[in-house]
Design a protein around this motif. Structure first.
Motif, PDB file in Angstrom:
ATOM      1  N   GLU A 156       0.823  -1.206   0.000  1.00 14.30           N
ATOM      2  CA  GLU A 156       0.000   0.000   0.000  1.00 14.30           C
ATOM      3  C   GLU A 156       0.862   1.263   0.000  1.00 14.30           C
ATOM      4  OE1 GLU A 156      -2.403  -0.575   3.423  1.00 14.30           O
ATOM      5  OE2 GLU A 156      -3.970  -1.675   2.349  1.00 14.30           O
ATOM      6  N   CYS A 157       1.945   1.245   0.764  1.00 18.07           N
ATOM      7  CA  CYS A 157       2.854   2.397   0.801  1.00 18.07           C
ATOM      8  C   CYS A 157       3.539   2.594  -0.546  1.00 18.07           C
ATOM      9  CB  CYS A 157       3.890   2.228   1.900  1.00 18.07           C
ATOM     10  SG  CYS A 157       3.215   2.347   3.573  1.00 18.07           S
ATOM     11  N   LEU A 158       3.766   1.529  -1.279  1.00 20.87           N
ATOM     12  CA  LEU A 158       4.390   1.662  -2.598  1.00 20.87           C
ATOM     13  C   LEU A 158       3.519   2.488  -3.514  1.00 20.87           C
ATOM     14  CD1 LEU A 158       6.655   0.748  -4.593  1.00 20.87           C
ATOM     15  CD2 LEU A 158       5.161  -1.150  -5.192  1.00 20.87           C
ATOM     16  N   PHE A 159       2.219   2.258  -3.508  1.00 20.56           N
ATOM     17  CA  PHE A 159       1.310   3.027  -4.365  1.00 20.56           C
ATOM     18  C   PHE A 159       1.119   4.452  -3.843  1.00 20.56           C
ATOM     19  CE2 PHE A 159      -0.620  -1.143  -5.874  1.00 20.56           C
ATOM     20  CZ  PHE A 159      -0.035  -1.036  -7.118  1.00 20.56           C
ATOM     21  N   SER A 160       1.126   4.611  -2.518  1.00 13.09           N
ATOM     22  CA  SER A 160       0.902   5.953  -1.984  1.00 13.09           C
ATOM     23  C   SER A 160       2.102   6.853  -2.246  1.00 13.09           C
ATOM     24  CB  SER A 160       0.638   5.879  -0.488  1.00 13.09           C
ATOM     25  OG  SER A 160       1.746   5.357   0.215  1.00 13.09           O
TER      26      SER A 160
END
Length: 259
Positions: free
Chosen positions: A255-259
């Motif tokens: 999720e942090c990769l996309f954010s």
């Protein structure tokens, strides 16, 4: 002023060739690109390509150099043009700007972009993640038609004509200009990002087989497309029930990769 006229003094032909040699052989011994033999000897240089050292393979009875069996083998343009074109492509420059900066025809820059992208993909396709792998997906709007330069809607001064394809409820699909992007993030550090036509069970199974080694442990959300994928140890968290982590089971890295 074109970039090439400004930076050509920063590197010459010998420096470009030395850089290519380092990129290709830094992790292994010099060997024949055709038969992988280490039984070789020096065989002079090329008068038309300064700095490019030629070697003779005693097993295959042929000569080779640092560019053999690569995209740049027997190309007519100097290496400086190709290195600059690669830098511009990595900076997301258009082929039209690349043609202007490098000093080539627009058709040549289009062809170079196609070659460079496919060469990069050929190196990345066999890569797989393993161990504990987190997965997450999003629907990405393809294209920026009608979008302002810094985000949001472009101010037209009139009502939009509404010719754009309508978004349907649910997951995205490339037919509606919203292809799915799947990220596989290994907790050991490796990352694989895939663009898929849609986000169905069949697509998810194919994407997992390409990106994740069989037998790995997958942590995802509760989407049915993840739960139906076979061949892996699978655990998930249920976001609909406000469950974002359960012990070691979570997908926060993805999720942090996309954010």
């Amino acid at each position: 002023m074109p970039v090439l006229s400004s930076v050509h003094q920063l590197f010459n032909a010998e420096q470009c060739q030395a850089y290519i040699h380092t990129l290709r052989w830094k992790d292994r011994l010099l060997q024949c690109p055709r038969c992988q033999s280490h039984h070789m000897g020096r065989w002079g240089t090329y008068h038309y390509r300064p700095g490019c050292k030629r070697s003779w393979c005693h097993s295959g009875k042929r000569t080779f150099n640092d560019l053999t069996n690569t995209l740049l083998h027997q190309r007519q343009r100097p290496l400086a043009y190709w290195i600059l074109a690669t830098v511009l492509l990595c900076l997301a420059c258009s082929s039209r700007r690349m043609a202007r900066e490098v000093g080539v025809h627009i058709r040549t820059s289009d062809r170079w972009c196609w070659w460079l992208r496919n060469a990069a993909l050929s190196y990345e396709m066999p890569r797989q993640v393993e161990g504990t792998v987190e997965a997450d997906a999003l629907d990405h709007t393809a294209g920026q038609k009608g979008q302002a330069q810094h985000g949001g809607k472009k101010a037209l001064g009139r009502r939009a004509r509404g010719r754009r394809k309508k978004r349907e409820p649910g997951r995205g699909h490339d037919d509606t200009d919203r292809p799915a992007i799947i990220a596989w993030v290994s907790r050991q550090g490796a990352v694989v990002i895939q663009a898929t036509r849609d986000f169905t069970v069949k697509t998810g199974q194919k994407a997992a087989d390409l990106a994740v080694q069989a037998g790995s442990r997958r942590y995802t959300d509760s989407a049915s497309s993840y739960r139906a994928v076979q061949g892996y140890v699978h655990e998930f968290v249920n976001h609909t029930q406000k469950e974002y982590a359960r012990g070691d089971v979570h997908e926060k890295r993805a999720e942090c990769l996309f954010s």
